[in-house]
Design an enzyme around this catalytic site. Structure first.
Site, PDB file in Angstrom:
ATOM      1  N   THR A   1     -85.921  32.804  32.868  1.00 60.28           N
ATOM      2  CA  THR A   1     -85.318  31.570  33.368  1.00 60.28           C
ATOM      3  C   THR A   1     -86.239  30.386  33.083  1.00 60.28           C
ATOM      4  OG1 THR A   1     -84.114  32.698  35.124  1.00 60.28           O
ATOM      5  CG2 THR A   1     -84.611  30.385  35.488  1.00 60.28           C
TER       6      THR A   1
ATOM      7  N   VAL B   1     -73.927  35.523  39.949  1.00 61.03           N
ATOM      8  CA  VAL B   1     -74.673  34.271  39.933  1.00 61.03           C
ATOM      9  C   VAL B   1     -76.002  34.499  40.640  1.00 61.03           C
ATOM     10  CG1 VAL B   1     -74.736  31.860  40.678  1.00 61.03           C
ATOM     11  CG2 VAL B   1     -72.579  32.876  39.905  1.00 61.03           C
ATOM     12  N   GLY B   2     -77.091  34.074  40.022  1.00 55.66           N
ATOM     13  CA  GLY B   2     -78.410  34.231  40.621  1.00 55.66           C
ATOM     14  C   GLY B   2     -78.863  32.974  41.347  1.00 55.66           C
ATOM     15  N   ASP B   3     -80.175  32.870  41.540  1.00 52.87           N
ATOM     16  CA  ASP B   3     -80.738  31.762  42.311  1.00 52.87           C
ATOM     17  C   ASP B   3     -80.809  30.457  41.552  1.00 52.87           C
ATOM     18  OD1 ASP B   3     -84.018  31.342  41.500  1.00 52.87           O
ATOM     19  OD2 ASP B   3     -83.002  33.115  40.762  1.00 52.87           O
TER      20      ASP B   3
ATOM     21  N   GLY C   1     -87.576  34.169  38.387  1.00 54.15           N
ATOM     22  CA  GLY C   1     -87.928  35.473  38.938  1.00 54.15           C
ATOM     23  C   GLY C   1     -86.731  36.283  39.356  1.00 54.15           C
ATOM     24  N   TRP C   2     -86.956  37.157  40.276  1.00 53.74           N
ATOM     25  CA  TRP C   2     -85.959  38.091  40.774  1.00 53.74           C
ATOM     26  C   TRP C   2     -85.052  37.322  41.727  1.00 53.74           C
ATOM     27  CZ3 TRP C   2     -87.770  43.166  43.631  1.00 53.74           C
ATOM     28  CH2 TRP C   2     -86.696  44.047  43.747  1.00 53.74           C
ATOM     29  N   GLY C   3     -83.829  37.018  41.286  1.00 52.74           N
ATOM     30  CA  GLY C   3     -82.990  36.041  41.955  1.00 52.74           C
ATOM     31  C   GLY C   3     -82.531  36.385  43.353  1.00 52.74           C
TER      32      GLY C   3
END
Length: 310
Positions: A177, A206-208, A229-231
């Protein structure tokens, strides 16, 4: 009004970057930093600068944003992006778009042209097209490299083997990202984040990155932030807003960034990276992954790296 010295920070993902990919990450971040800071040097706004920097990173196939993004489990690119203006408290976001070359530019259109804040899928694409963006074939965003990654991941899944390239199984595997935060000469701050998401993700996930206060946030009364990172853990903690709130309460951005990443790891065992910038020009960078591609340019000139230890 007293002019301030502009500042720009960019990131290109926090993960375990392979040795053979590190130079491309350094160069990509360096190019984005140069083009974004050139906007600031000419008197451009923080919003213009972060949009310009992230556009460069979206166009660079090194990163998981736009061209070269990870593929969904059905072999398509779906992208999310958010842009936020901390001076005007305006934001624009898009999610699950498939036919836009630069989702961050679509996010800018939402911010400037709509009283809404967020568009998804076909509606986001149609809004962007109505305001002058061309629609492209999704195949133009898909690289053979990513087809091979998807094939490998799915074969491992069928064999019951751990997939070391899918963030859900190995949070250090790849988090490319991209994002930027900026302070312009008028004292305005802005933030932008863009992503292609995680490999082999379910269509519609959808992620962060494009969620306000999670992977991106900006407010001139606190700070501007972009995460990578890890969303899912980032979303659960609304981590971007958590960090900017600490700056507003008097914590230095460097300390707040470190505290936020430590909180993520302690509370949810999450892995991430963060760039954080306050309206007075102080900034912080933190990550708990082996590497994070980062760059900063301020009165001391440009610096880039793949690790930041404070």
């Amino acid at each position: 009004m007293r002019k301030v010295t502009p500042v720009l920070l960019v990131h290109g993902g926090a993960w375990a970057i392979p040795e053979d990919a590190r130079e491309a990450h350094r160069q990509g971040v360096s190019t984005a930093l140069a083009q974004g800071y050139a906007v600031l040097e000419k008197g451009g706004s923080a919003l213009d600068a972060v949009e310009a920097a992230v556009t460069v990173l979206e166009d660079d196939p090194t990163f998981d944003a736009a061209t070269g993004s990870f593929l969904t489990r059905d072999g398509r690119v779906q992208m999310d992006a958010l842009l936020m203006d901390g001076a005007r408290m305006l934001a624009g976001g898009v999610a699950c778009v498939e036919r836009l070359k630069n989702p961050i530019q679509a996010a800018r259109l939402v911010l400037e042209k709509s009283h809404h804040v967020y568009f998804v899928g076909q509606g986001a694409e149609e809004f962007a097209q109505e305001h002058g963006m061309a629609l492209i074939d999704n195949a133009e965003l898909v690289l053979d490299r990513e087809r091979e990654r998807l094939r490998s991941a799915q074969e491992k899944a069928k064999a019951g083997l751990p997939d070391t390239t899918f963030a859900g199984d190995d949070p250090l595997a790849s988090h490319d990202t991209v994002g930027a935060v900026a302070l312009d000469s008028e004292g305005r701050i802005a933030a932008a984040t863009s992503t292609g998401g995680t490999l082999n993700k379910a269509p519609g996930r959808v992620g962060d990155s494009s969620l306000i206060g999670c992977g991106c946030y900006a407010d001139n009364l606190s700070a501007a932030v972009s995460l990578t990172g890890w969303g899912e853990p980032i979303m659960k903690l609304v981590l971007g807003k958590w960090a900017t709130d600490r700056v507003q309460s008097g914590m230095a951005p460097e300390e707040a960034a470190q505290a936020a990443i430590a909180y993520l790891a302690r509370r949810l065992q999450g892995h991430a990276g963060m760039i954080l910038l306050s309206p007075d020009g102080r900034w912080g960078i933190a990550h708990n992954t082996p590497q994070m591609a980062w760059g900063v340019c301020d009165a001391q000139g440009p610096r880039v790296g793949l690790e930041f230890r404070g």
